[in-house]
Design an enzyme around this catalytic site. Structure first.
Site: not given
Length: 257
Positions: A65, A108, A111, A131
């Site tokens: 992200a 992300g 994910e 993260e």
């Protein structure tokens, strides 16, 4: 479809979504997550699409992200545009989704790969959930999906250390279905996509529903769901075509009816 951060092509029942933010190594910001969500929703309604492929521009899948966006987010922002909701929609997509992981798939990006049905990586791919290094946790489904795919113990290790693994270790863990040389990545992806695109779209849809529920439903509920979905398929033209083609020793031509 006209998007700022995506490039979309459709050919032979296969839609390819390419994440396009070269200046950010394809790191996702609110607009790109929203565009991805919209694109998958639209492709699910397109009868000319039977398989969706997601990849990244050049040598990166999705580097994560946009950190500036994360830095500025406030607690209640998580209930606005939530990455988790976008990725859940991809996970529940009626059309099978294949991740073509052509480089870094971090945070992300990892994910996003987890939300896809099949993950194929180049031998240069790197995956991880770092993260924890930012003082946060993987909240796009990472703590749930990674655990289901590679097991609790290894998921804890990767998430709590923030370690990044290479493609071969990812395949060993079951995180990747296949690893191929970078120059053959899309060839392998389309080989599998084309094979799926020849099957009955209705049967594929029902099989995906049953498979997605298998990890959380108990055996009795899962078998009941399987039986009810099969009952639906027994009434379709595709079932009649598939069985007739088998008896006539020819390839079936499925219409999704």
């Amino acid at each position: 479809m006209d998007f700022q951060n995506l490039r979309i092509t459709i050919e032979g029942y296969i839609a390819t979504i390419k994440i396009y933010r070269p200046e950010k190594r394809n790191a996702m910001d609110p607009n790109s997550w929203a565009e991805l969500d919209q694109a998958v929703r639209q492709l699910n309604l397109d009868d000319d699409v039977r398989v969706i492929v997601i990849t990244g521009y050049e040598k990166t899948f999705v580097a994560g992200a946009d950190i500036q966006w994360i830095h500025e987010r406030k607690p209640l922002d998580i209930y606005g545009l939530a990455v988790q909701d976008v990725l859940l929609n991809i996970y529940k997509s009626y059309k099978p989704v294949i991740a073509a992981i052509n480089g870094y798939a971090l945070g992300g990006g990892c994910e996003l790969a987890l939300a896809c049905d099949i993950r194929i990586g180049s031998d240069t791919a790197k995956l991880g959930q770092p993260e924890i290094n930012l003082g946060i946790l993987p909240a796009g489904g990472g703590t749930q999906q990674l655990t289901k795919i590679i097991g609790l113990a290894k998921a804890k290790e990767l998430i709590l250390t923030g370690d990044i693994i290479d493609a071969h270790e990812a395949k060993h863990l079951g995180l990747l279905n296949h690893v191929v040389p970078a120059e053959f990545l899309m060839e392998k992806v389309f080989e599998i996509a084309k094979k799926i695109a020849t099957k009955s779209p209705i049967a594929i849809k029902m099989a995906k529903i049953a498979l997605n529920e298998s990890s959380t439903a108990d055996l009795s509920a899962g078998l009941a769901l399987e039986k009810s979905l099969q009952a639906v398929l027994f009434g379709t033209e595709d079932k009649r075509e598939g069985t007739k083609a088998f008896l006539e020793k020819r390839k079936p031509v499925f219409k999704g009816e």
